[in-house]
Design a protein around this motif. Structure first.
Motif, PDB file in Angstrom:
ATOM      1  N   HIS A  64       0.805  -1.226   0.000  1.00  0.00           N
ATOM      2  CA  HIS A  64       0.000   0.000   0.000  1.00  0.00           C
ATOM      3  C   HIS A  64       0.834   1.271   0.000  1.00  0.00           C
ATOM      4  CE1 HIS A  64      -3.430  -2.570   0.635  1.00  0.00           C
ATOM      5  NE2 HIS A  64      -2.807  -3.119   1.660  1.00  0.00           N
ATOM      6  N   VAL A  65       2.156   1.141  -0.062  1.00  0.00           N
ATOM      7  CA  VAL A  65       2.985   2.345  -0.085  1.00  0.00           C
ATOM      8  C   VAL A  65       2.969   2.947  -1.483  1.00  0.00           C
ATOM      9  CG1 VAL A  65       4.465   1.555   1.797  1.00  0.00           C
ATOM     10  CG2 VAL A  65       5.146   1.126  -0.571  1.00  0.00           C
ATOM     11  N   ALA A  66       3.266   4.225  -1.538  1.00  0.00           N
ATOM     12  CA  ALA A  66       3.164   4.953  -2.803  1.00  0.00           C
ATOM     13  C   ALA A  66       4.322   4.662  -3.753  1.00  0.00           C
ATOM     14  CB  ALA A  66       3.093   6.445  -2.519  1.00  0.00           C
ATOM     15  N   ASP A  67       5.474   4.320  -3.227  1.00  0.00           N
ATOM     16  CA  ASP A  67       6.676   4.166  -4.047  1.00  0.00           C
ATOM     17  C   ASP A  67       7.034   2.691  -4.217  1.00  0.00           C
ATOM     18  OD1 ASP A  67       9.171   4.277  -5.226  1.00  0.00           O
ATOM     19  OD2 ASP A  67      10.121   5.405  -3.611  1.00  0.00           O
ATOM     20  N   PRO A  68       6.910   2.141  -5.434  1.00  0.00           N
ATOM     21  CA  PRO A  68       7.238   0.729  -5.632  1.00  0.00           C
ATOM     22  C   PRO A  68       8.722   0.426  -5.401  1.00  0.00           C
ATOM     23  CG  PRO A  68       6.715   1.767  -7.734  1.00  0.00           C
ATOM     24  CD  PRO A  68       6.429   2.777  -6.662  1.00  0.00           C
ATOM     25  N   HIS A  69       9.599   1.416  -5.579  1.00  0.00           N
ATOM     26  CA  HIS A  69      11.024   1.201  -5.304  1.00  0.00           C
ATOM     27  C   HIS A  69      11.237   0.982  -3.809  1.00  0.00           C
ATOM     28  CE1 HIS A  69      12.166   2.264  -9.378  1.00  0.00           C
ATOM     29  NE2 HIS A  69      11.372   3.317  -9.292  1.00  0.00           N
ATOM     30  N   TRP A  70      10.484   1.717  -2.999  1.00  0.00           N
ATOM     31  CA  TRP A  70      10.609   1.557  -1.556  1.00  0.00           C
ATOM     32  C   TRP A  70      10.058   0.194  -1.141  1.00  0.00           C
ATOM     33  CZ3 TRP A  70       7.455   1.932   3.047  1.00  0.00           C
ATOM     34  CH2 TRP A  70       8.218   2.088   4.200  1.00  0.00           C
ATOM     35  N   GLU A  71       9.012  -0.257  -1.807  1.00  0.00           N
ATOM     36  CA  GLU A  71       8.475  -1.588  -1.507  1.00  0.00           C
ATOM     37  C   GLU A  71       9.549  -2.654  -1.711  1.00  0.00           C
ATOM     38  OE1 GLU A  71       4.879  -4.676  -2.735  1.00  0.00           O
ATOM     39  OE2 GLU A  71       4.980  -2.727  -3.704  1.00  0.00           O
ATOM     40  N   GLN A  96      12.957 -12.369  -1.625  1.00  0.00           N
ATOM     41  CA  GLN A  96      14.032 -11.893  -2.495  1.00  0.00           C
ATOM     42  C   GLN A  96      13.645 -12.052  -3.962  1.00  0.00           C
ATOM     43  OE1 GLN A  96      17.258 -14.285  -1.069  1.00  0.00           O
ATOM     44  NE2 GLN A  96      17.716 -12.928   0.649  1.00  0.00           N
ATOM     45  N   CYS A  97      13.021 -13.170  -4.294  1.00  0.00           N
ATOM     46  CA  CYS A  97      12.567 -13.390  -5.679  1.00  0.00           C
ATOM     47  C   CYS A  97      11.494 -12.377  -6.063  1.00  0.00           C
ATOM     48  CB  CYS A  97      12.046 -14.814  -5.847  1.00  0.00           C
ATOM     49  SG  CYS A  97      13.345 -16.068  -5.798  1.00  0.00           S
ATOM     50  N   ARG A  98      10.586 -12.109  -5.154  1.00  0.00           N
ATOM     51  CA  ARG A  98       9.543 -11.106  -5.425  1.00  0.00           C
ATOM     52  C   ARG A  98      10.162  -9.729  -5.643  1.00  0.00           C
ATOM     53  NH1 ARG A  98       4.813  -9.820  -1.124  1.00  0.00           N
ATOM     54  NH2 ARG A  98       4.504  -7.677  -1.763  1.00  0.00           N
ATOM     55  N   ALA A  99      11.138  -9.371  -4.818  1.00  0.00           N
ATOM     56  CA  ALA A  99      11.808  -8.083  -4.970  1.00  0.00           C
ATOM     57  C   ALA A  99      12.547  -8.020  -6.304  1.00  0.00           C
ATOM     58  CB  ALA A  99      12.782  -7.853  -3.812  1.00  0.00           C
ATOM     59  N   LEU A 100      13.222  -9.097  -6.670  1.00  0.00           N
ATOM     60  CA  LEU A 100      13.938  -9.138  -7.940  1.00  0.00           C
ATOM     61  C   LEU A 100      12.974  -9.014  -9.117  1.00  0.00           C
ATOM     62  CD1 LEU A 100      16.644  -9.466  -9.355  1.00  0.00           C
ATOM     63  CD2 LEU A 100      16.330 -11.948  -9.237  1.00  0.00           C
ATOM     64  N   ASP A 101      11.846  -9.700  -9.031  1.00  0.00           N
ATOM     65  CA  ASP A 101      10.827  -9.604 -10.075  1.00  0.00           C
ATOM     66  C   ASP A 101      10.319  -8.170 -10.212  1.00  0.00           C
ATOM     67  OD1 ASP A 101       8.888 -10.833 -11.996  1.00  0.00           O
ATOM     68  OD2 ASP A 101       7.448 -10.111 -10.485  1.00  0.00           O
ATOM     69  N   MET A 102      10.076  -7.523  -9.068  1.00  0.00           N
ATOM     70  CA  MET A 102       9.611  -6.134  -9.108  1.00  0.00           C
ATOM     71  C   MET A 102      10.668  -5.215  -9.716  1.00  0.00           C
ATOM     72  SD  MET A 102       7.601  -5.667  -5.502  1.00  0.00           S
ATOM     73  CE  MET A 102       7.086  -3.995  -5.889  1.00  0.00           C
ATOM     74  N   MET A 103      11.933  -5.446  -9.373  1.00  0.00           N
ATOM     75  CA  MET A 103      12.995  -4.611  -9.927  1.00  0.00           C
ATOM     76  C   MET A 103      13.085  -4.795 -11.443  1.00  0.00           C
ATOM     77  SD  MET A 103      16.097  -4.599  -7.108  1.00  0.00           S
ATOM     78  CE  MET A 103      16.396  -6.352  -7.191  1.00  0.00           C
ATOM     79  N   CYS A 104      12.964  -6.039 -11.900  1.00  0.00           N
ATOM     80  CA  CYS A 104      13.016  -6.301 -13.346  1.00  0.00           C
ATOM     81  C   CYS A 104      11.843  -5.637 -14.046  1.00  0.00           C
ATOM     82  CB  CYS A 104      13.008  -7.804 -13.611  1.00  0.00           C
ATOM     83  SG  CYS A 104      14.538  -8.614 -13.115  1.00  0.00           S
ATOM     84  N   ARG A 105      10.673  -5.716 -13.455  1.00  0.00           N
ATOM     85  CA  ARG A 105       9.501  -5.073 -14.054  1.00  0.00           C
ATOM     86  C   ARG A 105       9.652  -3.554 -14.067  1.00  0.00           C
ATOM     87  NH1 ARG A 105       4.629  -8.196 -14.296  1.00  0.00           N
ATOM     88  NH2 ARG A 105       5.021 -10.316 -13.624  1.00  0.00           N
ATOM     89  N   GLN A 106      10.211  -3.016 -13.003  1.00  0.00           N
ATOM     90  CA  GLN A 106      10.421  -1.563 -12.952  1.00  0.00           C
ATOM     91  C   GLN A 106      11.418  -1.146 -14.029  1.00  0.00           C
ATOM     92  OE1 GLN A 106      11.608  -0.751  -8.914  1.00  0.00           O
ATOM     93  NE2 GLN A 106       9.590  -1.230  -8.099  1.00  0.00           N
ATOM     94  N   GLU A 107      12.487  -1.918 -14.169  1.00  0.00           N
ATOM     95  CA  GLU A 107      13.508  -1.605 -15.164  1.00  0.00           C
ATOM     96  C   GLU A 107      12.931  -1.686 -16.579  1.00  0.00           C
ATOM     97  OE1 GLU A 107      17.125  -0.314 -16.380  1.00  0.00           O
ATOM     98  OE2 GLU A 107      16.526  -0.568 -14.298  1.00  0.00           O
TER      99      GLU A 107
END
Length: 186
Positions: free
Chosen positions: A127-134, A158-169
């Protein structure tokens, strides 16, 4: 935040830590008399930080719980997530301290509280506004869970965070605010 052991602190470090604690407690006294809940939550967080620095895990936990109650009442998800992470780190330290003292019951109870704070932080992080902070929250919580021996859950985060980073990139990550926005009819 690094975990400090008072017995390993130099006298100068301990004196400085005590001064920071006194400053934080004085600030809390001032804020409680004059300011609103947000300022009280921030001041309680500063008190907890000072206690953590001195290895006062129980006092830090109490201060963080008070701050978390205020953050939840205010509807401040970013602050609540950060406090849940801090509570997870503090209760992990409490579990270690209890183990060192041979109190396995207290260690198990502290680890359960630690896990509860970890899972609450992960749930609230959506629910936070910044997906990078998530992503940073997921990595922070994964580290705590790893230290608790919950390797499977830590790896999943860690896998979820990596997936989010890849999607953000790749530019396909959609912030939570956009996910909940109503879709146009056409």
């Amino acid at each position: 935040m690094p975990m400090h052991t008072p017995s390993l602190m130099t006298p100068t470090d301990l004196t400085a830590a005590r001064a920071r604690l006194c400053d934080a407690l004085n600030r809390l006294d001032q804020v409680e008399q004059q300011a609103g809940a947000a300022a009280r939550a921030e001041a309680l967080g500063q008190v907890a930080t000072a206690y953590r620095e001195m290895g006062g895990w129980r006092e830090a936990e109490w201060s963080l719980k008070q701050a978390l109650s205020l953050a939840l009442a205010l509807g401040a998800p970013d602050l609540a997530v950060d406090l849940q992470c801090e509570l997870a780190e503090v209760t992990r330290a409490l579990a270690g301290e209890a183990r060192e003292q041979g109190d396995e019951g207290a260690a198990r109870a502290a680890l359960e509280r630690c896990r509860d704070h970890c899972y609450a932080a992960v749930a609230q992080a959506r629910h936070v506004a910044d997906p990078h902070w998530e992503v940073r929250v997921l990595v922070r919580v994964a580290e705590v869970l790893e230290h608790c021996g919950d390797r499977h859950d830590a790896l999943a985060l860690q896998c979820r965070a990596l997936d989010m980073m890849c999607r953000q990139e790749a530019g396909v990550c959609t912030p939570a605010a956009q996910l909940t926005a109503p879709q146009p009819l056409m």
